[in-house]
Scaffold this motif. Structure first.
Motif, short mmCIF file in Angstrom:
data_model
loop_
_atom_site.label_atom_id
_atom_site.label_comp_id
_atom_site.label_asym_id
_atom_site.label_seq_id
_atom_site.Cartn_x
_atom_site.Cartn_y
_atom_site.Cartn_z
N GLU A 156 33.81 46.43 35.76
CA GLU A 156 34.01 47.84 36.10
C GLU A 156 32.78 48.44 36.78
OE1 GLU A 156 33.07 47.56 31.63
OE2 GLU A 156 34.27 46.49 33.14
N GLU A 159 33.11 47.41 40.39
CA GLU A 159 34.16 48.19 41.07
C GLU A 159 33.68 49.59 41.45
OE1 GLU A 159 38.43 46.40 39.54
OE2 GLU A 159 37.51 48.02 38.39
N SER A 205 39.26 49.13 44.65
CA SER A 205 40.32 49.58 43.75
C SER A 205 40.30 48.70 42.51
CB SER A 205 41.69 49.47 44.44
OG SER A 205 41.93 48.13 44.84
N ASN A 206 41.05 49.09 41.49
CA ASN A 206 41.11 48.30 40.26
C ASN A 206 41.71 46.93 40.55
OD1 ASN A 206 41.89 47.17 37.71
ND2 ASN A 206 41.65 49.20 36.81
N SER A 207 40.90 45.90 40.34
CA SER A 207 41.32 44.54 40.72
C SER A 207 41.25 43.56 39.56
CB SER A 207 40.44 44.05 41.88
OG SER A 207 40.46 44.95 42.96
N SER A 208 41.11 44.05 38.34
CA SER A 208 40.94 43.16 37.20
C SER A 208 42.18 42.30 36.96
CB SER A 208 40.61 43.97 35.94
OG SER A 208 41.60 44.94 35.68
#
Length: 287
Positions: A156, A159, A205-208
């Motif tokens: 995070e 990101e 962007s959120n890529s988890s």
């Protein structure tokens, strides 16, 4: 002369769920993970049957914990639940919202076995990067993985990087777990690739979830519950195996306490090496 009659304070009949809302409004909203904690507290409250908050007994909580243990809940999760309840009661008492003491204050945390940290080998790193490059449709996963491997950043944290945070071949991490800003140098190659990516996309962007899919595709096996955080462990482990200094590693990772960083000390090439020369078998007979 008539004496003024003593008035006993009214009993506090509020249920635990009501206090959770009050705790969030007074204290929880200030925490980075405040909303997550609130949701965890609500989940715990439901499991306890939403008791009257001042009447929650240690025995009642211990029975709840036993049932959760029998159902397979991890000790770490159960310790977190107790920690969050303690924080709620202690915080509301300190703020004057409740007048009674924490009813769970004497309950001990569960003793947990220290888990060995998982990290990727050189071959696994190559496999993971190749898998992401070939199969991931998410444009951010590859560069985010490289940043975490090169700096020890949490996923995070990576990101949250913007182009303004990459200056003079250093990444400044400001949205950190403990709120402290830290800057970590990066190589020329990674600097060029990262800046180019940020200029093209503007940010991450959120890529988890995409990372987890790539991890599964790579067939690399990790302990249950581990995913992108293995990149941080991998950085720290290789840093120490390659002769890095433990205090430098603490600064890079942003640990407030050296105790957290010491988990990696055993990977140092000279860790406890003196045990070979100073043990009594060696000093007695040179064996």
């Amino acid at each position: 002369m008539a004496t003024k009659e003593w008035n006993e304070s009214k009993p506090d009949n509020r249920a635990l769920l009501e206090l959770i809302d009050i705790w969030y409004q007074l204290l929880g909203f200030q925490l980075k993970d405040g909303l997550r904690r609130k949701n965890k507290l609500i989940h715990t409250c439901a499991g306890l049957g939403n008791p009257r908050a001042d009447k929650l007994s240690p025995k009642e909580f211990l029975n709840y914990r036993f049932i959760r243990t029998e159902n397979g809940t991890s000790g770490k999760t159960l310790n977190n639940e107790l920690c969050y309840l303690n924080s709620l009661y202690n915080g509301l008492k300190s703020s004057g919202e409740i007048l009674y003491s924490n009813p769970l204050a004497d309950i001990k945390m569960l003793k947990l076995d220290e888990r060995e940290l998982s990290w990727l080998t050189v071959e696994e790193i190559k496999t993971l990067l190749n898998t992401i490059e070939k199969f991931s449709e998410n444009p951010h996963v590859l560069i985010l993985t490289k940043v975490c491997l090169a700096t020890g950043a949490r996923w995070e944290e990576a990101e949250s990087i913007t182009v303004r945070k990459v200056i003079d071949h250093k990444i400044t991490f400001s949205q950190t777990k403990n709120g402290k800003v830290r800057a970590v140098p990066i190589s020329n190659g990674l600097n060029t690739e990262l800046v180019g990516h940020l200029e093209e996309f503007g940010g991450f962007s959120n890529s988890s979830s995409a990372f987890r899919r790539a991890l599964v595709k790579s067939k690399i096996r990790l302990p249950k519950g581990q995913a992108a955080h293995v990149l941080r462990h991998t950085f720290a482990s290789h840093f120490m195996m390659n002769g890095g200094n433990i205090l430098t590693l603490q600064r890079i990772l942003g640990h407030s306490s050296i105790n957290m960083t010491m988990r990696y000390s055993h990977l140092s090439p000279d860790h406890l090496l003196e045990s070979i020369n100073l043990n009594p078998l060696t000093t007695a007979i040179g064996y």
